[in-house]
Design an enzyme around this catalytic site. Sequence first.
Site, short mmCIF file in Angstrom:
data_model
loop_
_atom_site.label_atom_id
_atom_site.label_comp_id
_atom_site.label_asym_id
_atom_site.label_seq_id
_atom_site.Cartn_x
_atom_site.Cartn_y
_atom_site.Cartn_z
N SER A 1 0.80 -1.23 0.00
CA SER A 1 0.00 0.00 0.00
C SER A 1 0.82 1.28 0.00
O SER A 1 0.27 2.36 -0.22
CB SER A 1 -0.97 0.00 1.18
OG SER A 1 -2.05 -0.86 0.92
N ALA A 2 2.13 1.19 0.22
CA ALA A 2 2.95 2.38 0.04
C ALA A 2 2.90 2.83 -1.43
O ALA A 2 3.23 3.98 -1.74
CB ALA A 2 4.39 2.11 0.48
#
Length: 416
Positions: A78-79
């Site tokens: 999710s970064a």
Amino acid sequence: MSNVASPGDLADLPDGVGGSATAEFAPLARAFAKVFGRRRGAGGALAVHLRGEPLVDIWTGSAGDRPWTQDTGSIVFSATKGVTATVIHRLADRGLLDYEAPMAAYWPEFGQNGKGDITIRQVMTHSAGLGGLNPIAAGLEDVLDHQLMEERLAAAKPDHLLGTPAYHALTFGWLLAGLARAVTGHGMGELFRTEVADPLGIDGIHLGKPPAHASTTYAPLAGTQLSLVGKPISAKVLGASYGLPGALGAAARCLFLPGLETILEGELPPILDTELGAGNGVCTAPALAIMYGALANGGVADGVQYLSPRTIKALSRIRTFRLDRALFYAPMLWHLGYHSLPMPGARGGFGHIGLGGSFGWAEPRLGLSVGFVHNRLSAGQLSFDQASAAWLLPMVMAGLRTTRRAAAVVQTPEAA
């Protein structure tokens, strides 16, 4: 490494750690080596930049059967969302879209099923009521077809959480990719290159598998990954959670789909072969630090205006203080595609943390940026790894305070 940002000497790095760090960050380098240098088949990297100058650029461990290097990248899960958001900010900066405008103003197909008034801001703050996977995907084959997912989201009906922050774990990427495709005619994978990597002069940010000509080398995932999720009893429990009210149901709907765990299996897992702007970025630590460095320094990178001050002001502002329903009421403090965290070293900054703890971070008050990546994804250590920012960022801030004290001593006339 340039020492322009620090008056100190370079630290003596622990055995097994490559790169360099200024002496003020020696405690951080030792802690990093202890935590990430002893993992079988795994490694990691950390980069800390101040006003664009590197203070820390270290790495340790292995990337499969090779040692980790400065050019090793891993899936940051999710970064990736922070990079996708940065693409959208580049488009907004050029006047191609307005955060407060309806998505359907640019992507007419999106206006179906009562979504005509959903704004870009609502999508970027996870408040569009479109976080659920099961209404749009039957299984892994659907999830890997990013254009199909864009089309299905355009046709989807928002759920009862419309207007409420509820993490769009995977749909975030397809929603913004559909918007960007409608505005530019290009997919998000190409936009990662043309709007982020190329303008910033970096080859360490890719959506999916890096191309053969890239200097970035991929570090295979190490550990048990998400295999426990695929066990019959786990799948049954999670599937039954779809209809539950509250946080558990919201989390299950946005994160779980039968068979989805197989997306991570193998030396080159299927997740690398799609454009998942919410979760399959392959990044190096220095590249993330460079991108967030532009956001931390008024939109300027290497002397070039990458984003205007107006856009930096817009993306730096917290847009909702409401607790996130799909993340068990966590105080995510959503910006436009990024989040802050109410913890030491993170309250004034923003960025995005991914599954397993990899993250990119900007602290505009200080001109500070951080990139951290690693390749271990193991159920037994997941909670510890997920919280990496909780100890890394305070140690970064401690090193920076030491740097400032040293600089003050150097600049004092009596010390000359």
